[in-house]
Design a protein around this motif. Sequence first.
Motif, PDB file in Angstrom:
ATOM      1  N   VAL A 182      -7.508  -7.612   1.544  1.00 22.34           N
ATOM      2  CA  VAL A 182      -6.865  -6.740   2.539  1.00 22.34           C
ATOM      3  C   VAL A 182      -7.883  -5.752   3.105  1.00 22.34           C
ATOM      4  O   VAL A 182      -7.964  -5.541   4.316  1.00 22.34           O
ATOM      5  CB  VAL A 182      -5.664  -5.984   1.914  1.00 22.34           C
ATOM      6  CG1 VAL A 182      -5.201  -4.847   2.802  1.00 22.34           C
ATOM      7  CG2 VAL A 182      -4.524  -6.945   1.643  1.00 22.34           C
ATOM      8  N   LEU A 183      -8.691  -5.156   2.226  1.00 25.10           N
ATOM      9  CA  LEU A 183      -9.684  -4.177   2.675  1.00 25.10           C
ATOM     10  C   LEU A 183     -10.759  -4.843   3.527  1.00 25.10           C
ATOM     11  O   LEU A 183     -11.254  -4.261   4.484  1.00 25.10           O
ATOM     12  CB  LEU A 183     -10.294  -3.460   1.469  1.00 25.10           C
ATOM     13  CG  LEU A 183      -9.280  -2.618   0.673  1.00 25.10           C
ATOM     14  CD1 LEU A 183      -9.918  -2.087  -0.604  1.00 25.10           C
ATOM     15  CD2 LEU A 183      -8.724  -1.489   1.510  1.00 25.10           C
ATOM     16  N   SER A 184     -11.106  -6.074   3.188  1.00 24.20           N
ATOM     17  CA  SER A 184     -12.085  -6.829   3.963  1.00 24.20           C
ATOM     18  C   SER A 184     -11.572  -7.091   5.376  1.00 24.20           C
ATOM     19  O   SER A 184     -12.296  -6.909   6.355  1.00 24.20           O
ATOM     20  CB  SER A 184     -12.386  -8.154   3.258  1.00 24.20           C
ATOM     21  OG  SER A 184     -13.242  -8.937   4.030  1.00 24.20           O
ATOM     22  N   GLU A 185     -10.309  -7.485   5.492  1.00 25.82           N
ATOM     23  CA  GLU A 185      -9.706  -7.736   6.807  1.00 25.82           C
ATOM     24  C   GLU A 185      -9.704  -6.480   7.665  1.00 25.82           C
ATOM     25  O   GLU A 185      -9.885  -6.551   8.872  1.00 25.82           O
ATOM     26  CB  GLU A 185      -8.270  -8.238   6.640  1.00 25.82           C
ATOM     27  CG  GLU A 185      -8.167  -9.649   6.137  1.00 25.82           C
ATOM     28  CD  GLU A 185      -6.741 -10.033   5.748  1.00 25.82           C
ATOM     29  OE1 GLU A 185      -5.792  -9.342   6.183  1.00 25.82           O
ATOM     30  OE2 GLU A 185      -6.588 -11.023   5.011  1.00 25.82           O
ATOM     31  N   LYS A 186      -9.515  -5.325   7.026  1.00 27.22           N
ATOM     32  CA  LYS A 186      -9.471  -4.055   7.756  1.00 27.22           C
ATOM     33  C   LYS A 186     -10.865  -3.462   7.959  1.00 27.22           C
ATOM     34  O   LYS A 186     -10.999  -2.376   8.512  1.00 27.22           O
ATOM     35  CB  LYS A 186      -8.584  -3.053   7.011  1.00 27.22           C
ATOM     36  CG  LYS A 186      -7.133  -3.470   6.995  1.00 27.22           C
ATOM     37  CD  LYS A 186      -6.288  -2.433   6.309  1.00 27.22           C
ATOM     38  CE  LYS A 186      -4.827  -2.835   6.374  1.00 27.22           C
ATOM     39  NZ  LYS A 186      -3.946  -1.811   5.845  1.00 27.22           N
ATOM     40  N   LYS A 187     -11.886  -4.163   7.470  1.00 23.48           N
ATOM     41  CA  LYS A 187     -13.285  -3.730   7.602  1.00 23.48           C
ATOM     42  C   LYS A 187     -13.517  -2.348   6.988  1.00 23.48           C
ATOM     43  O   LYS A 187     -14.227  -1.505   7.542  1.00 23.48           O
ATOM     44  CB  LYS A 187     -13.728  -3.741   9.059  1.00 23.48           C
ATOM     45  CG  LYS A 187     -13.466  -5.064   9.760  1.00 23.48           C
ATOM     46  CD  LYS A 187     -14.688  -5.594  10.430  1.00 23.48           C
ATOM     47  CE  LYS A 187     -14.472  -6.876  11.193  1.00 23.48           C
ATOM     48  NZ  LYS A 187     -13.909  -7.983  10.519  1.00 23.48           N
ATOM     49  N   ILE A 188     -12.908  -2.117   5.820  1.00 23.05           N
ATOM     50  CA  ILE A 188     -13.075  -0.852   5.095  1.00 23.05           C
ATOM     51  C   ILE A 188     -14.078  -1.071   3.975  1.00 23.05           C
ATOM     52  O   ILE A 188     -13.978  -2.036   3.214  1.00 23.05           O
ATOM     53  CB  ILE A 188     -11.718  -0.368   4.529  1.00 23.05           C
ATOM     54  CG1 ILE A 188     -10.742  -0.079   5.678  1.00 23.05           C
ATOM     55  CG2 ILE A 188     -11.905   0.859   3.647  1.00 23.05           C
ATOM     56  CD1 ILE A 188      -9.333   0.240   5.239  1.00 23.05           C
ATOM     57  N   GLU A 233       0.842   4.656   0.361  1.00 16.79           N
ATOM     58  CA  GLU A 233      -0.085   5.692   0.820  1.00 16.79           C
ATOM     59  C   GLU A 233       0.240   7.056   0.229  1.00 16.79           C
ATOM     60  O   GLU A 233      -0.653   7.863   0.005  1.00 16.79           O
ATOM     61  CB  GLU A 233      -0.096   5.747   2.345  1.00 16.79           C
ATOM     62  CG  GLU A 233      -0.702   4.495   2.954  1.00 16.79           C
ATOM     63  CD  GLU A 233      -0.751   4.529   4.468  1.00 16.79           C
ATOM     64  OE1 GLU A 233      -0.704   5.622   5.061  1.00 16.79           O
ATOM     65  OE2 GLU A 233      -0.852   3.439   5.052  1.00 16.79           O
ATOM     66  N   GLU A 253      -9.358   7.892  -0.474  1.00 14.59           N
ATOM     67  CA  GLU A 253      -9.998   7.566   0.804  1.00 14.59           C
ATOM     68  C   GLU A 253     -10.893   8.704   1.258  1.00 14.59           C
ATOM     69  O   GLU A 253     -10.577   9.873   1.050  1.00 14.59           O
ATOM     70  CB  GLU A 253      -8.940   7.308   1.870  1.00 14.59           C
ATOM     71  CG  GLU A 253      -8.224   6.001   1.705  1.00 14.59           C
ATOM     72  CD  GLU A 253      -7.194   5.781   2.791  1.00 14.59           C
ATOM     73  OE1 GLU A 253      -7.462   4.962   3.680  1.00 14.59           O
ATOM     74  OE2 GLU A 253      -6.143   6.442   2.746  1.00 14.59           O
ATOM     75  N   ASN A 262       0.865  -1.176   0.000  1.00 14.34           N
ATOM     76  CA  ASN A 262       0.000   0.000   0.000  1.00 14.34           C
ATOM     77  C   ASN A 262       0.905   1.231   0.000  1.00 14.34           C
ATOM     78  O   ASN A 262       1.509   1.555   1.012  1.00 14.34           O
ATOM     79  CB  ASN A 262      -0.917   0.005   1.217  1.00 14.34           C
ATOM     80  CG  ASN A 262      -1.856   1.202   1.228  1.00 14.34           C
ATOM     81  OD1 ASN A 262      -1.809   2.061   0.347  1.00 14.34           O
ATOM     82  ND2 ASN A 262      -2.698   1.269   2.228  1.00 14.34           N
ATOM     83  N   ARG A 304     -14.620   6.279   6.272  1.00 18.95           N
ATOM     84  CA  ARG A 304     -14.284   4.853   6.389  1.00 18.95           C
ATOM     85  C   ARG A 304     -14.559   4.125   5.073  1.00 18.95           C
ATOM     86  O   ARG A 304     -14.925   2.958   5.059  1.00 18.95           O
ATOM     87  CB  ARG A 304     -15.074   4.202   7.526  1.00 18.95           C
ATOM     88  CG  ARG A 304     -14.630   4.609   8.900  1.00 18.95           C
ATOM     89  CD  ARG A 304     -13.294   4.031   9.338  1.00 18.95           C
ATOM     90  NE  ARG A 304     -13.311   2.568   9.395  1.00 18.95           N
ATOM     91  CZ  ARG A 304     -12.257   1.816   9.193  1.00 18.95           C
ATOM     92  NH1 ARG A 304     -11.098   2.335   8.895  1.00 18.95           N
ATOM     93  NH2 ARG A 304     -12.352   0.510   9.283  1.00 18.95           N
TER      94      ARG A 304
END
Length: 97
Positions: free
Chosen positions: A62-68, A10, A30, A8, A33
């Motif tokens: 990755v985004l699913s794991e971070k709940k985004i 950033e 971004e 990532n 959330r």
Amino acid sequence: MIEIVLKNNEFLRQFETKVNDSLARIEYAEQERKIFLTKVVVPDTIKDKSFEERFIKSVLEVLSEKKIKVVPTSPKIAGFVRRNKSYKSLLPVGIKL
């Protein structure tokens, strides 16, 4: 099969993976959330037909794991989510594909 090592970046607001001397990337923006996936860039030097789908899948995991929550504004990513119903849970309330 090409291995995908996701980074990532950033500063440039993109997920990227190096393949030989090429860089494949998924650009994003971004907001609160949510993350807007705006563009998929896979260099022509990558001949593996399944690479793009696997690259998109690894970013969504990755985004699913971070709940985004994900708003796919890129047609390629929207199509991927449409074909793979398990990722529809990543969409914010009210977003339909």
